[in-house]
Design an enzyme around this catalytic site. Structure first.
Site, PDB file in Angstrom:
ATOM      1  N   ASN A  14      11.675  58.822   6.995  1.00 51.86           N
ATOM      2  CA  ASN A  14      12.202  59.837   6.087  1.00 51.86           C
ATOM      3  C   ASN A  14      11.554  61.173   6.439  1.00 51.86           C
ATOM      4  O   ASN A  14      10.335  61.259   6.535  1.00 51.86           O
ATOM      5  CB  ASN A  14      11.885  59.452   4.636  1.00 51.86           C
ATOM      6  CG  ASN A  14      12.505  58.115   4.258  1.00 51.86           C
ATOM      7  OD1 ASN A  14      13.624  57.816   4.647  1.00 51.86           O
ATOM      8  ND2 ASN A  14      11.764  57.293   3.519  1.00 51.86           N
ATOM      9  N   GLN A  58      10.929  61.439   1.858  1.00 51.34           N
ATOM     10  CA  GLN A  58       9.534  61.431   2.325  1.00 51.34           C
ATOM     11  C   GLN A  58       8.592  61.758   1.172  1.00 51.34           C
ATOM     12  O   GLN A  58       8.781  62.751   0.458  1.00 51.34           O
ATOM     13  CB  GLN A  58       9.342  62.454   3.462  1.00 51.34           C
ATOM     14  CG  GLN A  58       7.966  62.356   4.118  1.00 51.34           C
ATOM     15  CD  GLN A  58       7.807  63.273   5.329  1.00 51.34           C
ATOM     16  OE1 GLN A  58       8.646  64.134   5.597  1.00 51.34           O
ATOM     17  NE2 GLN A  58       6.713  63.080   6.048  1.00 51.34           N
ATOM     18  N   SER A  59       7.588  60.910   0.974  1.00 50.74           N
ATOM     19  CA  SER A  59       6.599  61.160  -0.084  1.00 50.74           C
ATOM     20  C   SER A  59       5.195  61.332   0.476  1.00 50.74           C
ATOM     21  O   SER A  59       4.322  61.887  -0.195  1.00 50.74           O
ATOM     22  CB  SER A  59       6.606  60.019  -1.112  1.00 50.74           C
ATOM     23  OG  SER A  59       6.266  58.795  -0.504  1.00 50.74           O
ATOM     24  N   HIS A  88       5.389  58.701   9.774  1.00 53.25           N
ATOM     25  CA  HIS A  88       5.299  57.233   9.745  1.00 53.25           C
ATOM     26  C   HIS A  88       6.679  56.640   9.938  1.00 53.25           C
ATOM     27  O   HIS A  88       7.685  57.219   9.525  1.00 53.25           O
ATOM     28  CB  HIS A  88       4.688  56.729   8.433  1.00 53.25           C
ATOM     29  CG  HIS A  88       5.323  57.277   7.192  1.00 53.25           C
ATOM     30  ND1 HIS A  88       5.051  58.533   6.720  1.00 53.25           N
ATOM     31  CD2 HIS A  88       6.226  56.743   6.341  1.00 53.25           C
ATOM     32  CE1 HIS A  88       5.757  58.749   5.619  1.00 53.25           C
ATOM     33  NE2 HIS A  88       6.489  57.669   5.373  1.00 53.25           N
TER      34      HIS A  88
HETATM   35  P1  AMP Z   1       7.828  57.799   2.486  1.00 56.78           P
HETATM   36  O1  AMP Z   1       8.162  57.768   1.021  1.00 56.78           O
HETATM   37  O2  AMP Z   1       8.978  57.579   3.415  1.00 56.78           O
HETATM   38  O3  AMP Z   1       7.026  59.046   2.816  1.00 56.78           O
HETATM   39  O4  AMP Z   1       6.879  56.552   2.742  1.00 56.78           O
HETATM   40  C1  AMP Z   1       5.578  56.492   2.246  1.00 56.78           C
HETATM   41  C2  AMP Z   1       5.260  55.045   2.048  1.00 56.78           C
HETATM   42  O5  AMP Z   1       3.868  54.911   1.883  1.00 56.78           O
HETATM   43  C3  AMP Z   1       5.904  54.425   0.800  1.00 56.78           C
HETATM   44  O6  AMP Z   1       6.757  53.344   1.202  1.00 56.78           O
HETATM   45  C4  AMP Z   1       4.712  53.960  -0.027  1.00 56.78           C
HETATM   46  O7  AMP Z   1       4.936  52.735  -0.672  1.00 56.78           O
HETATM   47  C5  AMP Z   1       3.635  53.852   1.019  1.00 56.78           C
HETATM   48  N1  AMP Z   1       2.245  53.978   0.537  1.00 56.78           N
HETATM   49  C6  AMP Z   1       1.782  54.908  -0.339  1.00 56.78           C
HETATM   50  N2  AMP Z   1       0.459  54.741  -0.511  1.00 56.78           N
HETATM   51  C7  AMP Z   1       0.095  53.687   0.262  1.00 56.78           C
HETATM   52  C8  AMP Z   1      -1.152  53.012   0.524  1.00 56.78           C
HETATM   53  N3  AMP Z   1      -2.298  53.398  -0.071  1.00 56.78           N
HETATM   54  N4  AMP Z   1      -1.151  51.956   1.363  1.00 56.78           N
HETATM   55  C9  AMP Z   1       0.000  51.552   1.950  1.00 56.78           C
HETATM   56  N5  AMP Z   1       1.194  52.157   1.767  1.00 56.78           N
HETATM   57  C10 AMP Z   1       1.244  53.200   0.940  1.00 56.78           C
END
Ligand code: AMP
Ligand code: ZN
Length: 112
Positions: A85, A92-93, A98
């Site tokens: 994303n 994207q969060s 990634h």
């Molecule tokens: P995105 O929303 O595409 O940016 O993906 C970020 C991802 O990181 C999401 O699927 C979250 O569930 C994951 N995430 C957030 N914090 C952690 C963490 N501490 N360990 C593993 N995954 C995480």
């Protein structure tokens, strides 16, 4: 980069359920899995998103895909989806590049 969650995970400052690690990249289980297998493959170097890939840093993307192929094969995963994303509107969060690797269930198309 300061205050970047995935930089902190890459540095070992925040724990993660790791499945592969070397000096350049890390693969770990997503904390909120959206499929029976949901991995995240990241460069250790901070890159904000797919939108920040340049001639200077693009080699890491090819390497991440090599590692994704190796790790999924080692886990016995033949069919999987890779998603990245780019930008908040696209979902994207975490603003550190990634690739989501999703497997273990039927996938729909188009994605939501
Ligand atoms: P995105 O929303 O595409 O940016 O993906 C970020 C991802 O990181 C999401 O699927 C979250 O569930 C994951 N995430 C957030 N914090 C952690 C963490 N501490 N360990 C593993 N995954 C995480
Ligand atoms: Zn970062």
């Amino acid at each position: 980069m300061e205050n970047c969650l995935f930089c902190k995970i890459a540095a070992g400052e925040i724990p993660a359920n790791k499945v592969y690690e070397d000096e350049k990249v890390l693969v770990f289980h997503d904390i909120d899995p959206q499929a029976p297998t949901h991995l995240l493959a990241i460069p250790k170097e901070h890159v904000e998103s797919c939108g920040a890939i340049t001639p200077e840093n693009s080699a890491i993307v090819a390497y991440l895909f090599e590692v994704i192929a190796k790790v999924t094969a080692q886990m016995g995963i033949r069919d999987f989806r890779v998603v990245s994303n780019c930008g908040a509107t696209a979902g994207q969060s975490v603003f550190h590049l990634h690739f989501h690797v999703l497997a273990g269930r039927d996938m729909t198309w188009p994605p939501g």
